[in-house]
Design a protein around this motif. Structure first.
Motif, mmCIF file in Angstrom:
data_model
loop_
_atom_site.group_PDB
_atom_site.id
_atom_site.type_symbol
_atom_site.label_atom_id
_atom_site.label_comp_id
_atom_site.label_asym_id
_atom_site.label_seq_id
_atom_site.Cartn_x
_atom_site.Cartn_y
_atom_site.Cartn_z
ATOM 1 N N ARG A 61 87.158 -0.583 -42.064
ATOM 2 C CA ARG A 61 87.270 -0.704 -43.522
ATOM 3 C C ARG A 61 85.860 -0.917 -44.061
ATOM 4 N NH1 ARG A 61 91.672 -3.363 -41.814
ATOM 5 N NH2 ARG A 61 90.759 -5.423 -41.872
ATOM 6 N N VAL A 62 85.466 -0.039 -44.944
ATOM 7 C CA VAL A 62 84.128 -0.107 -45.538
ATOM 8 C C VAL A 62 84.284 -0.377 -47.030
ATOM 9 C CG1 VAL A 62 81.993 1.174 -45.988
ATOM 10 C CG2 VAL A 62 83.213 1.488 -43.818
ATOM 11 N N GLN A 63 83.672 -1.444 -47.496
ATOM 12 C CA GLN A 63 83.657 -1.756 -48.925
ATOM 13 C C GLN A 63 82.540 -0.932 -49.571
ATOM 14 O OE1 GLN A 63 85.743 -3.970 -50.481
ATOM 15 N NE2 GLN A 63 86.770 -4.427 -48.562
ATOM 16 N N VAL A 64 82.882 -0.201 -50.606
ATOM 17 C CA VAL A 64 81.907 0.597 -51.335
ATOM 18 C C VAL A 64 81.869 0.045 -52.753
ATOM 19 C CG1 VAL A 64 81.258 2.901 -52.117
ATOM 20 C CG2 VAL A 64 82.450 2.627 -49.921
ATOM 21 N N GLU A 65 80.747 -0.531 -53.105
ATOM 22 C CA GLU A 65 80.624 -1.182 -54.402
ATOM 23 C C GLU A 65 80.371 -0.180 -55.520
ATOM 24 O OE1 GLU A 65 77.649 -4.236 -54.220
ATOM 25 O OE2 GLU A 65 78.681 -5.294 -52.604
ATOM 26 N N ALA A 66 80.857 -0.538 -56.700
ATOM 27 C CA ALA A 66 80.586 0.266 -57.889
ATOM 28 C C ALA A 66 79.083 0.427 -58.027
ATOM 29 C CB ALA A 66 81.171 -0.404 -59.126
ATOM 30 N N GLY A 67 78.662 1.611 -58.407
ATOM 31 C CA GLY A 67 77.243 1.908 -58.555
ATOM 32 C C GLY A 67 76.637 2.593 -57.347
ATOM 33 N N THR A 68 77.359 2.609 -56.232
ATOM 34 C CA THR A 68 76.873 3.253 -55.017
ATOM 35 C C THR A 68 76.820 4.769 -55.225
ATOM 36 O OG1 THR A 68 77.851 1.534 -53.628
ATOM 37 C CG2 THR A 68 77.346 3.629 -52.550
ATOM 38 N N ASP A 69 75.756 5.385 -54.714
ATOM 39 C CA ASP A 69 75.639 6.840 -54.730
ATOM 40 C C ASP A 69 76.609 7.393 -53.686
ATOM 41 O OD1 ASP A 69 74.817 9.556 -54.203
ATOM 42 O OD2 ASP A 69 72.839 9.078 -55.012
ATOM 43 N N LEU A 70 77.423 8.344 -54.066
ATOM 44 C CA LEU A 70 78.406 8.930 -53.166
ATOM 45 C C LEU A 70 77.747 9.469 -51.899
ATOM 46 C CD1 LEU A 70 81.428 9.550 -52.904
ATOM 47 C CD2 LEU A 70 80.996 11.738 -54.031
ATOM 48 N N TYR A 71 76.497 9.915 -52.006
ATOM 49 C CA TYR A 71 75.782 10.446 -50.846
ATOM 50 C C TYR A 71 75.492 9.367 -49.802
ATOM 51 C CZ TYR A 71 75.110 15.089 -52.841
ATOM 52 O OH TYR A 71 75.321 16.360 -53.336
ATOM 53 N N ASP A 72 75.575 8.077 -50.164
ATOM 54 C CA ASP A 72 75.337 6.982 -49.227
ATOM 55 C C ASP A 72 76.600 6.561 -48.481
ATOM 56 O OD1 ASP A 72 72.655 6.892 -49.966
ATOM 57 O OD2 ASP A 72 73.015 5.407 -51.550
ATOM 58 N N VAL A 73 77.746 7.024 -48.931
ATOM 59 C CA VAL A 73 79.015 6.598 -48.344
ATOM 60 C C VAL A 73 79.176 7.085 -46.899
ATOM 61 C CG1 VAL A 73 81.532 6.737 -48.558
ATOM 62 C CG2 VAL A 73 80.119 6.282 -50.586
ATOM 63 N N PRO A 74 78.925 8.358 -46.582
ATOM 64 C CA PRO A 74 79.124 8.786 -45.187
ATOM 65 C C PRO A 74 78.332 7.965 -44.180
ATOM 66 C CG PRO A 74 78.918 10.708 -46.590
ATOM 67 C CD PRO A 74 78.577 9.500 -47.438
ATOM 68 N N GLU A 75 77.087 7.657 -44.492
ATOM 69 C CA GLU A 75 76.279 6.871 -43.554
ATOM 70 C C GLU A 75 76.915 5.515 -43.282
ATOM 71 O OE1 GLU A 75 71.871 4.813 -43.342
ATOM 72 O OE2 GLU A 75 72.124 6.623 -44.543
ATOM 73 N N ALA A 76 77.410 4.855 -44.330
ATOM 74 C CA ALA A 76 78.055 3.546 -44.166
ATOM 75 C C ALA A 76 79.342 3.674 -43.352
ATOM 76 C CB ALA A 76 78.345 2.932 -45.529
ATOM 77 N N VAL A 77 80.118 4.711 -43.622
ATOM 78 C CA VAL A 77 81.373 4.913 -42.896
ATOM 79 C C VAL A 77 81.087 5.247 -41.433
ATOM 80 C CG1 VAL A 77 83.421 6.395 -42.700
ATOM 81 C CG2 VAL A 77 82.675 5.561 -44.950
ATOM 82 N N TYR A 78 80.144 6.142 -41.186
ATOM 83 C CA TYR A 78 79.808 6.506 -39.812
ATOM 84 C C TYR A 78 79.299 5.301 -39.028
ATOM 85 C CZ TYR A 78 80.086 11.441 -41.234
ATOM 86 O OH TYR A 78 80.507 12.663 -41.693
ATOM 87 N N ALA A 79 78.478 4.471 -39.643
ATOM 88 C CA ALA A 79 77.953 3.283 -38.954
ATOM 89 C C ALA A 79 79.084 2.333 -38.575
ATOM 90 C CB ALA A 79 76.926 2.572 -39.838
ATOM 91 N N ALA A 80 80.002 2.103 -39.493
ATOM 92 C CA ALA A 80 81.130 1.220 -39.207
ATOM 93 C C ALA A 80 82.030 1.816 -38.127
ATOM 94 C CB ALA A 80 81.930 0.953 -40.482
ATOM 95 N N CYS A 81 82.213 3.123 -38.152
ATOM 96 C CA CYS A 81 83.035 3.786 -37.144
ATOM 97 C C CYS A 81 82.376 3.730 -35.766
ATOM 98 C CB CYS A 81 83.312 5.229 -37.544
ATOM 99 S SG CYS A 81 84.502 5.360 -38.888
ATOM 100 N N ASP A 82 81.065 3.925 -35.729
ATOM 101 C CA ASP A 82 80.346 3.830 -34.457
ATOM 102 C C ASP A 82 80.521 2.439 -33.862
ATOM 103 O OD1 ASP A 82 79.487 6.434 -34.630
ATOM 104 O OD2 ASP A 82 77.441 5.935 -35.285
ATOM 105 N N GLU A 83 80.405 1.428 -34.712
ATOM 106 C CA GLU A 83 80.542 0.042 -34.258
ATOM 107 C C GLU A 83 81.944 -0.231 -33.716
ATOM 108 O OE1 GLU A 83 80.431 -4.192 -36.478
ATOM 109 O OE2 GLU A 83 78.677 -2.892 -36.803
ATOM 110 N N ALA A 84 82.958 0.390 -34.311
ATOM 111 C CA ALA A 84 84.343 0.176 -33.890
ATOM 112 C C ALA A 84 84.800 1.164 -32.829
ATOM 113 C CB ALA A 84 85.266 0.266 -35.108
ATOM 114 N N GLY A 85 83.964 2.143 -32.500
ATOM 115 C CA GLY A 85 84.339 3.147 -31.510
ATOM 116 C C GLY A 85 85.385 4.133 -32.019
ATOM 117 N N VAL A 86 85.325 4.428 -33.324
ATOM 118 C CA VAL A 86 86.273 5.358 -33.938
ATOM 119 C C VAL A 86 85.528 6.610 -34.345
ATOM 120 C CG1 VAL A 86 87.805 5.726 -35.921
ATOM 121 C CG2 VAL A 86 87.771 3.513 -34.759
ATOM 122 N N LYS A 87 86.105 7.763 -34.028
ATOM 123 C CA LYS A 87 85.484 9.035 -34.401
ATOM 124 C C LYS A 87 86.071 9.512 -35.720
ATOM 125 C CE LYS A 87 84.690 13.704 -32.563
ATOM 126 N NZ LYS A 87 83.884 14.050 -33.656
#
Length: 152
Positions: free
Chosen positions: A81-107
């Motif tokens: 689960r990745v919290q994405v705050e208001a004001g975040t650039d949509l282009y920054d979302v994949p990096e945050a999601v991928y990092a959290a998935c890598d940490e959890a071992g989810v593809k």
């Protein structure tokens, strides 16, 4: 026409005891999905077009609430689960999601552009252009499916 609706409901396994829809709501939706007008359905049911419109609207509202409930349950079970705050650039979302998935071992099953589109589409008016306008939670299930909910 009503026989058509009953055949359709039987084919798809409609069970009024287990459904969020009433039998009448299911009938109306089945016929509307087959292209019948509200007026023709009203004639077949012996009611007004306004009543059919009301039944259809209630049915669609019930379905949307059911979808929201399922999305909520999936978000609770999602290992990522990745919290994405208001004001975040949509282009920054994949990096945050991928990092959290890598940490959890989810593809994740999406490329970065596809993931941005999934988030944007699912968030609706919570994303304006490239900006997240409302806090979001992006959940990723163990099989890599992405679920997006507006954060309350």
């Amino acid at each position: 026409m009503i026989e058509d609706a009953e055949e359709i409901l039987e084919e798809v396994g409609f069970d009024p005891e287990a459904s969020v829809l009433t039998h009448r709501q299911a009938q109306v939706l089945a016929l509307r999905e087959r292209g019948f007008s509200q007026a023709s359905i009203a004639d077949a049911l012996g009611t007004s077009r306004a009543n059919v419109s009301s039944v259809e609207g209630s049915a669609r509202d019930n379905l949307e609430r059911a979808r929201e409930t399922i999305a909520f349950a999936e978000a609770l079970r999602a290992p990522v689960r990745v919290q994405v705050e208001a004001g975040t650039d949509l282009y920054d979302v994949p990096e945050a999601v991928y990092a959290a998935c890598d940490e959890a071992g989810v593809k994740v099953e999406y490329t970065a552009p596809d993931l941005m589109k999934v988030v944007s589409d699912a968030a609706g008016d919570a994303v304006t252009g490239r900006r997240v306008a409302t806090d979001l939670v992006v959940g990723v299930t163990s099989n890599g499916s992405v679920r997006v909910r507006q954060s309350d």
